[in-house]
Scaffold this active site. Structure first.
Site, PDB file in Angstrom:
ATOM      1  N   ASN A   8       0.513  -1.086  -0.162  1.00  0.00           N
ATOM      2  CA  ASN A   8      -0.232  -0.069   0.463  1.00  0.00           C
ATOM      3  C   ASN A   8       0.890   0.974   0.388  1.00  0.00           C
ATOM      4  O   ASN A   8       1.582   1.385   0.829  1.00  0.00           O
ATOM      5  CB  ASN A   8      -1.328   0.327   1.328  1.00  0.00           C
ATOM      6  CG  ASN A   8      -1.750   1.168   0.924  1.00  0.00           C
ATOM      7  OD1 ASN A   8      -1.600   1.840  -0.159  1.00  0.00           O
ATOM      8  ND2 ASN A   8      -2.546   1.519   2.140  1.00  0.00           N
ATOM      9  N   LYS A  10      -0.277   4.171  -0.387  1.00  0.00           N
ATOM     10  CA  LYS A  10      -0.462   5.145   0.496  1.00  0.00           C
ATOM     11  C   LYS A  10       0.020   6.806  -0.590  1.00  0.00           C
ATOM     12  O   LYS A  10       0.380   6.504  -1.963  1.00  0.00           O
ATOM     13  CB  LYS A  10      -0.123   5.734   1.825  1.00  0.00           C
ATOM     14  CG  LYS A  10      -0.063   4.115   3.033  1.00  0.00           C
ATOM     15  CD  LYS A  10      -0.061   4.565   3.923  1.00  0.00           C
ATOM     16  CE  LYS A  10       0.183   3.298   5.097  1.00  0.00           C
ATOM     17  NZ  LYS A  10      -0.127   3.265   5.988  1.00  0.00           N
ATOM     18  N   HIS A  95      -9.834   1.176   5.010  1.00  0.00           N
ATOM     19  CA  HIS A  95      -7.678   1.528   5.880  1.00  0.00           C
ATOM     20  C   HIS A  95      -8.765   2.318   6.966  1.00  0.00           C
ATOM     21  O   HIS A  95      -9.153   3.480   6.645  1.00  0.00           O
ATOM     22  CB  HIS A  95      -6.962   2.070   4.382  1.00  0.00           C
ATOM     23  CG  HIS A  95      -5.717   1.858   5.601  1.00  0.00           C
ATOM     24  ND1 HIS A  95      -5.533   2.664   6.410  1.00  0.00           N
ATOM     25  CD2 HIS A  95      -4.470   0.945   4.857  1.00  0.00           C
ATOM     26  CE1 HIS A  95      -4.029   2.553   6.304  1.00  0.00           C
ATOM     27  NE2 HIS A  95      -3.643   1.674   5.423  1.00  0.00           N
ATOM     28  N   GLU A  97      -6.866   4.737   8.123  1.00  0.00           N
ATOM     29  CA  GLU A  97      -6.897   6.081   7.664  1.00  0.00           C
ATOM     30  C   GLU A  97      -7.559   6.406   6.719  1.00  0.00           C
ATOM     31  O   GLU A  97      -8.152   7.946   7.276  1.00  0.00           O
ATOM     32  CB  GLU A  97      -5.224   6.460   6.751  1.00  0.00           C
ATOM     33  CG  GLU A  97      -3.692   5.576   8.005  1.00  0.00           C
ATOM     34  CD  GLU A  97      -2.684   5.495   6.898  1.00  0.00           C
ATOM     35  OE1 GLU A  97      -3.096   5.041   5.823  1.00  0.00           O
ATOM     36  OE2 GLU A  97      -1.626   5.142   7.471  1.00  0.00           O
ATOM     37  N   GLU A 165      -4.774  -4.791  10.468  1.00  0.00           N
ATOM     38  CA  GLU A 165      -4.341  -3.412  10.756  1.00  0.00           C
ATOM     39  C   GLU A 165      -4.295  -3.204  12.033  1.00  0.00           C
ATOM     40  O   GLU A 165      -4.885  -2.044  11.869  1.00  0.00           O
ATOM     41  CB  GLU A 165      -4.234  -3.093   9.636  1.00  0.00           C
ATOM     42  CG  GLU A 165      -3.652  -3.011   8.362  1.00  0.00           C
ATOM     43  CD  GLU A 165      -3.433  -2.692   7.757  1.00  0.00           C
ATOM     44  OE1 GLU A 165      -2.395  -2.743   6.989  1.00  0.00           O
ATOM     45  OE2 GLU A 165      -3.560  -1.213   7.289  1.00  0.00           O
ATOM     46  N   GLY A 171       2.646   3.100  10.860  1.00  0.00           N
ATOM     47  CA  GLY A 171       4.163   3.378  10.745  1.00  0.00           C
ATOM     48  C   GLY A 171       4.640   3.737  12.169  1.00  0.00           C
ATOM     49  O   GLY A 171       4.848   4.940  12.407  1.00  0.00           O
ATOM     50  N   SER A 209       3.474  -2.093   9.845  1.00  0.00           N
ATOM     51  CA  SER A 209       5.163  -2.048  10.988  1.00  0.00           C
ATOM     52  C   SER A 209       6.347  -3.343  10.213  1.00  0.00           C
ATOM     53  O   SER A 209       6.584  -3.926  10.978  1.00  0.00           O
ATOM     54  CB  SER A 209       5.362  -1.287  12.196  1.00  0.00           C
ATOM     55  OG  SER A 209       5.269  -0.534  11.708  1.00  0.00           O
TER      56      SER A 209
HETATM   57  P1  13P Z   1       3.122   0.822   7.409  1.00  0.00           P
HETATM   58  O1  13P Z   1       3.478  -0.555   7.090  1.00  0.00           O
HETATM   59  O2  13P Z   1       3.824   1.609   7.178  1.00  0.00           O
HETATM   60  O3  13P Z   1       3.060   0.342   9.058  1.00  0.00           O
HETATM   61  O4  13P Z   1       1.654   0.026   7.400  1.00  0.00           O
HETATM   62  C1  13P Z   1       0.840  -0.634   6.885  1.00  0.00           C
HETATM   63  C2  13P Z   1      -0.655  -0.041   6.139  1.00  0.00           C
HETATM   64  O5  13P Z   1      -1.535   0.549   6.677  1.00  0.00           O
HETATM   65  C3  13P Z   1      -0.705  -0.519   4.799  1.00  0.00           C
HETATM   66  O6  13P Z   1      -1.883  -0.810   4.787  1.00  0.00           O
END
Ligand code: 13P
Length: 246
Positions: A8, A10, A95, A97, A165, A171, A209
């Site tokens: 992803n 982002k 997601h 976010e 997740e 992150g 992560s």
């Molecule tokens: P990270 O791997 O940067 O923690 O992000 C995970 C994520 O949100 C994947 O959708």
């Protein structure tokens, strides 16, 4: 079941970065089948560019969101029909976010999942608890509510993938213990078996992560059928190391 490693991206990569990243993955994949499916989910605007580079390779293409409607007066919207038309086979939905920053509810996520399915896209539906939920002991009930609210009843193992997740692991460099991951993935598996056709066949990804150092251990957990990778999907070296860590 064949695992899936999904990147992803982002809101990262300009045209040159995205092209170089995916060209590197195509090159690695042409030399070796790591035994998993590999998916990249770039920003909408790069989909055409990336699709050209991966064409003819086994690397799969997905998007990071879609609108619940097919067409219409939705300024800035991108529909599942458009994603399918652009060559996507997958779309990440719900997601954390987007749930947090765009106020997406379980109902809206389920409407998007239905739109995706109507356009032959596989949905990757994300669930996960916040640190407050975890500290309150509500992790399992939170992911249960999200799963049952965000995945339409007629979903099946072919058109739907679940991604666990934990919000606090995204992150942050923090990851749950393998026992904590096992507990949630086992719970999700039971829910899938009880509420959906072929529940035993759904892939359940872990995300948060994940990196080249912890991927091997996380991916060896029963009921972890792959990973959804953010930061570590942005370099060929890190992402390929995760793909080959089974
Ligand atoms: P990270 O791997 O940067 O923690 O992000 C995970 C994520 O949100 C994947 O959708």
């Amino acid at each position: 079941m064949r695992p899936l490693i999904a990147g992803n991206w982002k809101m990262n990569t300009l045209r040159a970065d995205g092209s170089a990243l995916v060209a590197g993955l195509v090159e690695q994949r042409s030399r070796k089948d790591p035994g998993c499916d590999i998916l990249v989910c770039p920003p909408f605007i790069s989909l055409g560019l990336i699709e050209d580079i991966i064409s003819g390779s086994p690397i799969l293409l997905g998007a990071q969101d879609c609108h619940k409607e097919e067409f219409g007066a939705y300024t800035g919207g991108i529909s599942a029909a458009m994603l399918s038309d652009a060559g996507c086979g997958f779309v990440i939905l719900g997601h954390s976010e987007r749930r947090a920053q765009n106020y997406e509810t379980d109902l809206l996520v389920s409407q998007k999942v239905s739109a995706a399915h109507a356009n032959d896209l596989v949905s990757i539906v994300c669930v996960g608890e916040t640190l407050i939920d975890r500290d309150a002991g509500s992790t399992l009930s939170v992911v249960e509510e999200q799963l049952l609210g965000s995945v339409p009843k007629n979903a099946n193992a072919k058109n739907t993938i679940i991604a666990y997740e934990p919000v606090w692991a995204i992150g942050t460099g923090k990851t749950p213990t393998t026992m904590q991951i096992t507990e949630v993935h086992d719970h999700l598996r039971v829910l899938l078996e009880n509420h959906f056709a072929e529940g035993g066949g759904f892939r359940i990804l872990y995300g948060g992560s994940m990196n080249s150092s912890n991927a091997g251990e996380i991916l060896s957990v029963k009921n972890v059928n792959g990973g959804l990778v953010g930061g570590a999907s942005l370099t060929v070296k890190d992402f390929w190391a995760i793909c080959t860590s089974f």
